[in-house]
Motif scaffolding. Structure first.
Motif, short mmCIF file in Angstrom:
data_model
loop_
_atom_site.label_atom_id
_atom_site.label_comp_id
_atom_site.label_asym_id
_atom_site.label_seq_id
_atom_site.Cartn_x
_atom_site.Cartn_y
_atom_site.Cartn_z
N ASN A 118 43.57 73.41 59.35
CA ASN A 118 42.68 74.10 58.40
C ASN A 118 41.91 75.24 59.06
OD1 ASN A 118 43.43 72.16 56.44
ND2 ASN A 118 41.82 70.76 57.17
N GLY A 119 42.56 75.89 60.04
CA GLY A 119 41.93 77.01 60.73
C GLY A 119 40.90 76.60 61.76
N LYS A 120 40.73 75.31 62.01
CA LYS A 120 39.75 74.83 62.97
C LYS A 120 40.44 74.15 64.15
CE LYS A 120 36.46 73.82 59.23
NZ LYS A 120 35.60 74.99 59.49
N LYS A 121 39.79 74.24 65.30
CA LYS A 121 40.32 73.55 66.48
C LYS A 121 40.32 72.06 66.22
CE LYS A 121 39.79 73.45 71.51
NZ LYS A 121 39.03 73.97 72.65
N ALA A 122 41.44 71.40 66.49
CA ALA A 122 41.58 70.00 66.12
C ALA A 122 41.08 69.03 67.18
CB ALA A 122 43.05 69.70 65.81
N LEU A 123 41.19 69.40 68.43
CA LEU A 123 40.86 68.47 69.51
C LEU A 123 39.34 68.46 69.73
CD1 LEU A 123 42.62 66.65 71.31
CD2 LEU A 123 42.34 68.34 73.12
N SER A 124 38.74 67.27 69.69
CA SER A 124 37.29 67.16 69.83
C SER A 124 36.92 66.57 71.19
CB SER A 124 36.71 66.26 68.73
OG SER A 124 37.11 64.92 68.92
N GLU A 125 35.74 66.91 71.63
CA GLU A 125 35.16 66.31 72.84
C GLU A 125 34.33 65.09 72.47
OE1 GLU A 125 31.70 65.94 75.65
OE2 GLU A 125 31.71 66.69 73.61
N ALA A 126 33.69 65.15 71.31
CA ALA A 126 33.09 64.00 70.61
C ALA A 126 31.95 63.31 71.34
CB ALA A 126 34.18 62.97 70.28
N SER A 127 31.25 64.00 72.22
CA SER A 127 30.07 63.38 72.84
C SER A 127 28.84 63.50 71.95
CB SER A 127 29.78 64.01 74.21
OG SER A 127 29.41 65.36 74.06
N VAL A 128 28.90 64.40 70.97
CA VAL A 128 27.85 64.54 69.96
C VAL A 128 28.51 64.56 68.59
CG1 VAL A 128 25.94 65.94 69.10
CG2 VAL A 128 26.40 65.87 71.56
N ILE A 129 28.08 63.65 67.72
CA ILE A 129 28.64 63.57 66.37
C ILE A 129 27.47 63.58 65.38
CG2 ILE A 129 30.04 62.24 64.74
CD1 ILE A 129 31.38 60.90 67.14
N VAL A 130 27.49 64.55 64.47
CA VAL A 130 26.46 64.69 63.45
C VAL A 130 27.15 64.53 62.10
CG1 VAL A 130 24.65 66.19 62.52
CG2 VAL A 130 25.25 66.33 64.96
N ARG A 131 26.64 63.61 61.27
CA ARG A 131 27.37 63.42 60.01
C ARG A 131 26.48 62.89 58.90
NH1 ARG A 131 29.92 58.30 58.76
NH2 ARG A 131 29.39 56.65 60.22
N GLU A 132 26.95 63.17 57.72
CA GLU A 132 26.38 62.59 56.52
C GLU A 132 27.19 61.33 56.19
OE1 GLU A 132 25.36 63.80 51.86
OE2 GLU A 132 26.31 65.26 53.21
N HIS A 133 26.50 60.28 55.79
CA HIS A 133 27.19 59.03 55.46
C HIS A 133 27.64 59.10 54.01
CE1 HIS A 133 25.18 56.52 58.90
NE2 HIS A 133 25.72 57.65 59.32
N THR A 134 28.85 59.57 53.82
CA THR A 134 29.47 59.61 52.50
C THR A 134 30.68 58.68 52.51
OG1 THR A 134 31.04 61.38 53.00
CG2 THR A 134 28.81 62.05 52.36
N PRO A 135 31.21 58.30 51.35
CA PRO A 135 32.41 57.48 51.35
C PRO A 135 33.56 58.10 52.15
CG PRO A 135 31.43 57.47 49.17
CD PRO A 135 30.66 58.47 49.99
N LEU A 136 33.70 59.41 52.10
CA LEU A 136 34.78 60.06 52.82
C LEU A 136 34.58 60.00 54.33
CD1 LEU A 136 37.35 61.71 52.93
CD2 LEU A 136 36.01 63.78 52.51
N THR A 137 33.38 60.35 54.81
CA THR A 137 33.15 60.31 56.26
C THR A 137 33.15 58.86 56.77
OG1 THR A 137 30.74 60.34 55.99
CG2 THR A 137 31.85 62.46 56.26
N ASN A 138 32.67 57.92 55.95
CA ASN A 138 32.71 56.52 56.36
C ASN A 138 34.16 56.05 56.53
OD1 ASN A 138 29.95 56.58 56.19
ND2 ASN A 138 29.83 55.40 54.29
N LEU A 139 35.02 56.42 55.58
CA LEU A 139 36.43 56.06 55.69
C LEU A 139 37.05 56.71 56.92
CD1 LEU A 139 39.08 54.85 54.63
CD2 LEU A 139 39.35 56.92 53.23
N PHE A 140 36.75 57.96 57.14
CA PHE A 140 37.28 58.67 58.30
C PHE A 140 36.93 57.95 59.59
CE2 PHE A 140 36.94 61.62 61.81
CZ PHE A 140 38.13 62.33 61.74
N MET A 141 35.67 57.55 59.74
CA MET A 141 35.24 56.89 60.97
C MET A 141 35.89 55.52 61.12
SD MET A 141 33.43 59.33 62.15
CE MET A 141 32.56 58.70 63.58
#
Length: 470
Positions: free
Chosen positions: A390-413
């Motif tokens: 989707n035009g974004k870099k796919a590989l994450s370093e993931a030492s900092v994660i900021v998120r909204e708790h939505t059904p979609l992000t909860n499922l993703f995690m």
């Protein structure tokens, strides 16, 4: 014959006078020759000095060098050592990199279009004090509800063999995770209004036990900043740079196990009667589900929506870092301003999953066999080698994660956590796969390395985490 001899008649008086004159002449001659000799000697010495003065200057230095050379291999006398020590200037204290990074608030900048700009553009302090948390926002996404698979305490049984018990390393699934079959894994990626998925906390006896007092506290949190240290690996760094509003509205929670608790108490860091150390509320976790402490650390990292059931937003910070920005300002900058539901630090060195897999093996962070099992599954599922989704870099370093708790992000995690349990604990390998496979998480903010550096002070791991022994 001629007589060649000549006789001279000399009287006694004359002879005395002549002898005296002769003595005077002799003395004069002697004095003159001595003086002349001294003169010539002085001149010769002067000429020699003029010719050889560089050599004479060099001789003392050469003698000193020879003396020092002769001392090599010999122990100096105690008296000399004491004398030298008293004259020696004290060495300047060289600060370690981690100590130098601690409590730094200076902004990180980069050059964009020839202009140096700050990597993280926070609101001014006066605006942060009056920033409202949007709790009633209803994000538009195809998933309305997530149901977590759970069961009673009976382990899965196939024939007469108990397959999944706590600390089972053959499969890594256990009473905490539940047994996700490949068929269930496939179904979990199908997008429906109601998603059904394994997501940890499978049974009451699955492990990761926290006290009722701590559970009650976690349920009060609407916004949470969390970290964890299991196995005594890292110290606890106090968050800095927050506004008074964030101190009132945000929970700061550090999850420790009993090994870390003992290690920190030995260092003099004791939990107060209110269960806090500084700004961190310390939650002691007992009965961790995995021997591998890296896997245990994925629980608070990926499943914050399960630990903070009423929180709308969360920020995860690895234990090797010190969080140094206002959390409400970070949410505004990385989520609300860009209309994102997930913001995560991108990988600084690589973009491809397959390149990252090679690096993981090379650095001995996972065995070649387990990495190959994971990559074989991903190739079978059709994961492309594209470096961007989707035009974004796919590989994450993931030492900092900021998120909204939505059904979609909860499922993703949940999906991400299940991949980490099934394959390797290197979450960088599974993140692009889940992002690609789920396909509907579009509003994600993959922020660059310089933004991550502005968010945290990197301290590095202090000690190696101790694995569980039983």
């Amino acid at each position: 014959m001629f007589n060649n001899s000549i006789s001279i008649s000399v009287s006694d008086e004359d002879s005395d006078d002549l002898a005296g004159k002769m003595r005077v002449r002799v003395r004069r001659k002697r004095k003159k020759s001595v003086f002349r000799g001294k003169n010539e000697l002085a001149q010769r010495l002067l000429r020699k000095l003029l010719r050889w003065w560089p050599v004479l200057l060099f001789l003392p230095a050469a003698g000193l060098l020879m003396f020092e050379a002769s001392r090599i291999g010999r122990k100096p006398s105690p008296v000399l050592v004491s004398k030298l020590a008293s004259q020696k200037e004290p060495k300047p204290v060289v600060e370690k990199k981690s100590e130098a990074n601690l409590n730094r608030l200076d902004p990180t900048t980069r050059v964009i279009g020839g202009v140096r700009q700050r990597c993280l553009k926070l609101l001014p302090p006066e605006e942060l004090e009056h920033l409202d948390i949007p709790m009633d926002k209803q994000p538009v996404n195809p998933i309305k509800k997530v149901v977590y698979i759970s069961a009673n305490d009976t382990p899965y049984v196939e024939g007469n063999i108990i397959l999944f018990q706590q600390h089972t390393e053959a499969t890594r699934f256990n009473l905490f995770t539940g047994n996700q079959t490949l068929e269930q894994r496939e179904k979990s990626y199908k997008v429906d209004e109601t998603a059904i998925v394994h997501c940890g906390f499978y049974s009451e006896n699955g492990g990761f036990k926290i006290s009722d007092e701590d559970k009650n506290y976690l349920q009060t949190c609407k916004v949470a900043v969390s970290t964890c240290a299991f196995g005594g690996g890292d110290d606890l760094y106090q968050p800095i740079g927050m506004s008074e509003a964030s101190l009132r509205k945000v929970c700061y929670v550090a999850f420790w196990d009993e090994i870390t608790l003992a290690a920190q108490e030995a260092e003099g860091h004791r939990i107060g009667e209110n269960q806090f150390i500084g700004k961190w509320r310390i939650v002691i976790v007992k009965n961790l589900p995995f021997r591998d402490q890296r896997l245990n650390g994925k629980i608070p990292k990926m499943l914050s929506h399960r630990l903070f059931p009423h929180a709308r937003y969360s920020i995860w910070v690895d234990s090797k870092s010190q969080f140094r920005r206002d959390p409400l300002g970070v949410l505004e900058t990385l989520l609300w301003r860009s209309n994102s539901v997930l913001a995560i630090s991108e990988h600084g060195a690589r973009s491809s999953v397959y390149d990252e897999a090679k690096a993981v093996v090379k650095k001995n962070k996972a065995t070649p066999e387990e990495v190959e099992v994971q990559l074989s599954q991903y190739r079978h599922d059709g994961l492309p080698e594209d470096k961007r989704f989707n035009g974004k870099k796919a590989l994450s370093e993931a030492s900092v994660i900021v998120r909204e708790h939505t059904p979609l992000t909860n499922l993703f995690m949940c999906l991400w956590f299940n991949e980490v349990v099934r394959f390797t604990s290197r979450d960088q390998l599974s993140f692009p796969y889940v992002l690609w496979r789920l396909g509907v998480l579009k509003n994600i903010n993959m922020f660059p390395v310089c933004t991550r550096k502005d968010l945290v002070n990197s301290m590095g791991h202090i000690r190696k985490a101790k694995p569980l022994t039983s």
